[in-house]
Design a protein around this motif. Structure first.
Motif, PDB file in Angstrom:
ATOM      1  N   ALA A 138       0.781  -1.277   0.054  1.00 26.03           N
ATOM      2  CA  ALA A 138       0.133  -0.113  -0.074  1.00 26.03           C
ATOM      3  C   ALA A 138       0.896   1.394   0.008  1.00 26.03           C
ATOM      4  CB  ALA A 138      -0.844  -0.057   1.018  1.00 26.03           C
ATOM      5  N   LEU A 139       0.310   2.309  -0.533  1.00 20.67           N
ATOM      6  CA  LEU A 139       1.066   3.541  -0.647  1.00 20.67           C
ATOM      7  C   LEU A 139       0.380   4.347   0.168  1.00 20.67           C
ATOM      8  CD1 LEU A 139       2.032   2.329  -3.505  1.00 20.67           C
ATOM      9  CD2 LEU A 139       2.047   4.643  -4.437  1.00 20.67           C
ATOM     10  N   ASN A 140       1.101   5.177   0.860  1.00 15.80           N
ATOM     11  CA  ASN A 140       0.464   6.136   1.932  1.00 15.80           C
ATOM     12  C   ASN A 140      -0.208   7.469   0.832  1.00 15.80           C
ATOM     13  OD1 ASN A 140       2.564   8.049   1.170  1.00 15.80           O
ATOM     14  ND2 ASN A 140       3.510   7.154   2.716  1.00 15.80           N
ATOM     15  N   ASP A 141      -0.994   8.067   1.560  1.00 18.20           N
ATOM     16  CA  ASP A 141      -2.084   9.134   1.050  1.00 18.20           C
ATOM     17  C   ASP A 141      -0.815  10.235   0.497  1.00 18.20           C
ATOM     18  OD1 ASP A 141      -4.309   7.671   1.582  1.00 18.20           O
ATOM     19  OD2 ASP A 141      -4.523   9.370   3.460  1.00 18.20           O
ATOM     20  N   GLU A 142       0.070  10.550   0.896  1.00 20.23           N
ATOM     21  CA  GLU A 142       0.872  11.859   0.413  1.00 20.23           C
ATOM     22  C   GLU A 142       1.707  11.069  -0.799  1.00 20.23           C
ATOM     23  OE1 GLU A 142       0.904  10.872   3.644  1.00 20.23           O
ATOM     24  OE2 GLU A 142       0.080  12.336   4.625  1.00 20.23           O
ATOM     25  N   LEU A 143       2.211  10.016  -0.902  1.00 21.89           N
ATOM     26  CA  LEU A 143       2.945   9.557  -1.966  1.00 21.89           C
ATOM     27  C   LEU A 143       1.998   9.201  -3.148  1.00 21.89           C
ATOM     28  CD1 LEU A 143       5.446   8.302  -3.473  1.00 21.89           C
ATOM     29  CD2 LEU A 143       5.489   6.373  -2.380  1.00 21.89           C
ATOM     30  N   ALA A 144       0.797   8.866  -2.852  1.00 25.42           N
ATOM     31  CA  ALA A 144      -0.112   8.674  -3.948  1.00 25.42           C
ATOM     32  C   ALA A 144      -0.396   9.656  -4.696  1.00 25.42           C
ATOM     33  CB  ALA A 144      -1.146   8.030  -3.211  1.00 25.42           C
ATOM     34  N   ILE A 145      -0.725  10.803  -3.660  1.00 26.63           N
ATOM     35  CA  ILE A 145      -1.254  12.155  -4.457  1.00 26.63           C
ATOM     36  C   ILE A 145      -0.174  12.820  -5.159  1.00 26.63           C
ATOM     37  CG2 ILE A 145      -1.641  14.525  -3.609  1.00 26.63           C
ATOM     38  CD1 ILE A 145      -3.365  13.534  -1.491  1.00 26.63           C
ATOM     39  N   ASP A 146       1.140  12.571  -4.902  1.00 25.67           N
ATOM     40  CA  ASP A 146       2.328  13.070  -5.673  1.00 25.67           C
ATOM     41  C   ASP A 146       2.459  12.325  -6.847  1.00 25.67           C
ATOM     42  OD1 ASP A 146       3.095  14.799  -3.380  1.00 25.67           O
ATOM     43  OD2 ASP A 146       4.526  13.541  -2.653  1.00 25.67           O
ATOM     44  N   VAL A 147       2.222  11.174  -7.030  1.00 29.84           N
ATOM     45  CA  VAL A 147       2.167  10.276  -8.211  1.00 29.84           C
ATOM     46  C   VAL A 147       0.931  10.937  -9.219  1.00 29.84           C
ATOM     47  CG1 VAL A 147       1.907   8.094  -9.284  1.00 29.84           C
ATOM     48  CG2 VAL A 147       3.462   8.457  -7.057  1.00 29.84           C
ATOM     49  N   VAL A 148      -0.060  10.937  -8.605  1.00 30.16           N
ATOM     50  CA  VAL A 148      -1.317  11.480  -9.434  1.00 30.16           C
ATOM     51  C   VAL A 148      -0.803  12.964  -9.931  1.00 30.16           C
ATOM     52  CG1 VAL A 148      -3.589  12.157  -9.327  1.00 30.16           C
ATOM     53  CG2 VAL A 148      -3.022  10.093  -8.469  1.00 30.16           C
TER      54      VAL A 148
END
Length: 239
Positions: free
Chosen positions: A113-123
């Motif tokens: 699982a990716l944490n929220d901060e990393l997932a938002i950066d990727v998007v």
């Protein structure tokens, strides 16, 4: 004195053990047989043929060895698709973000699982250049949002971009500045002397023009000697 003779069970590792140990061993074998039957009942016919001669432990280890390499490959392909995903010019931002959220959820189910901060950066890194101002404001304000909330914000920003929101705001500001300049040029800041000069008649007295008092040409009524003399006499009589 009586002796109790117990028959030895063939191929039984606990043949020479006490009866209590024999009962435990028998119970263990029965439980293992029940688990094996239950596992076979949940398998497809093809897997039942492959695991028909195995005990419960072997039936657990065999699929793990078979599908562990497949899971590793699937994780690699999913992560590659996620990190290399870029937004298409013609696709809406909503469909693009939902696609990336699917990749993120798949990795989460695999245990990565990716944490929220990393997932938002990727998007945010996968968006087009037209969202650069949105990304800049988002990072400068340090907004803490989840992926569904970010999706709603991006849809709103896309609507403003399509309607030319930023361009219209710039035009309004320029129009306001131009209006102020026009008002200032109409008369604000003029001196009194400039106002008086504007009231003065242009040109001298026409040669053909005649005085309205004496009828002679060459001067105005206010400069007429006869008129001025009459005014002095009137003042003397009044005094």
């Amino acid at each position: 004195m009586e002796y109790v003779i117990e028959e030895a069970v063939p191929n039984d590792p606990g043949a020479n053990a006490p009866r209590a140990d024999k009962d435990k061993f028998k119970k263990h074998m029965d439980n293992m047989l029940d688990v094996r039957c239950l596992m076979l009942a949940t398998m497809t016919p093809e897997l039942q043929k492959q695991h028909g001669d195995m005990v419960a432990y072997e039936m657990i280890q065999n699929p793990k060895e078979i599908y562990e390499g497949k899971a590793c490959k699937e994780r690699y392909e999913t992560s590659k698709a996620l990190f290399q995903c870029k937004m298409n010019e013609r696709s809406p931002v909503g469909a693009h973000v939902i696609k990336m959220m699917g990749y993120i959820q798949t990795l989460e189910k695999m245990g990565f699982a990716l944490n929220d901060e990393l997932a938002i950066d990727v998007v945010l890194q996968s968006l087009q250049d037209r969202f650069n101002q949105f990304v800049l404001n988002f990072n400068m304000n340090e907004i803490n949002k989840t992926l569904p909330q970010l999706l709603g914000m991006l849809r709103t920003a896309e609507g403003h971009i399509k309607n030319g929101g930023s361009k219209s705001i710039l035009m309004v500001r320029e129009a306001k500045g131009k209006g102020k300049k026009v008002e200032k040029s109409k008369g604000i800041g003029k001196t009194k002397s400039e106002g008086k000069e504007a009231l003065k008649p242009k040109g001298g007295v026409s040669k053909d023009g005649k005085c309205f008092h004496c009828g002679k040409p060459g001067h105005w009524k206010r400069n007429c000697p006869v008129y001025l003399e009459d005014v002095k006499k009137a003042k003397a009589v009044g005094a």
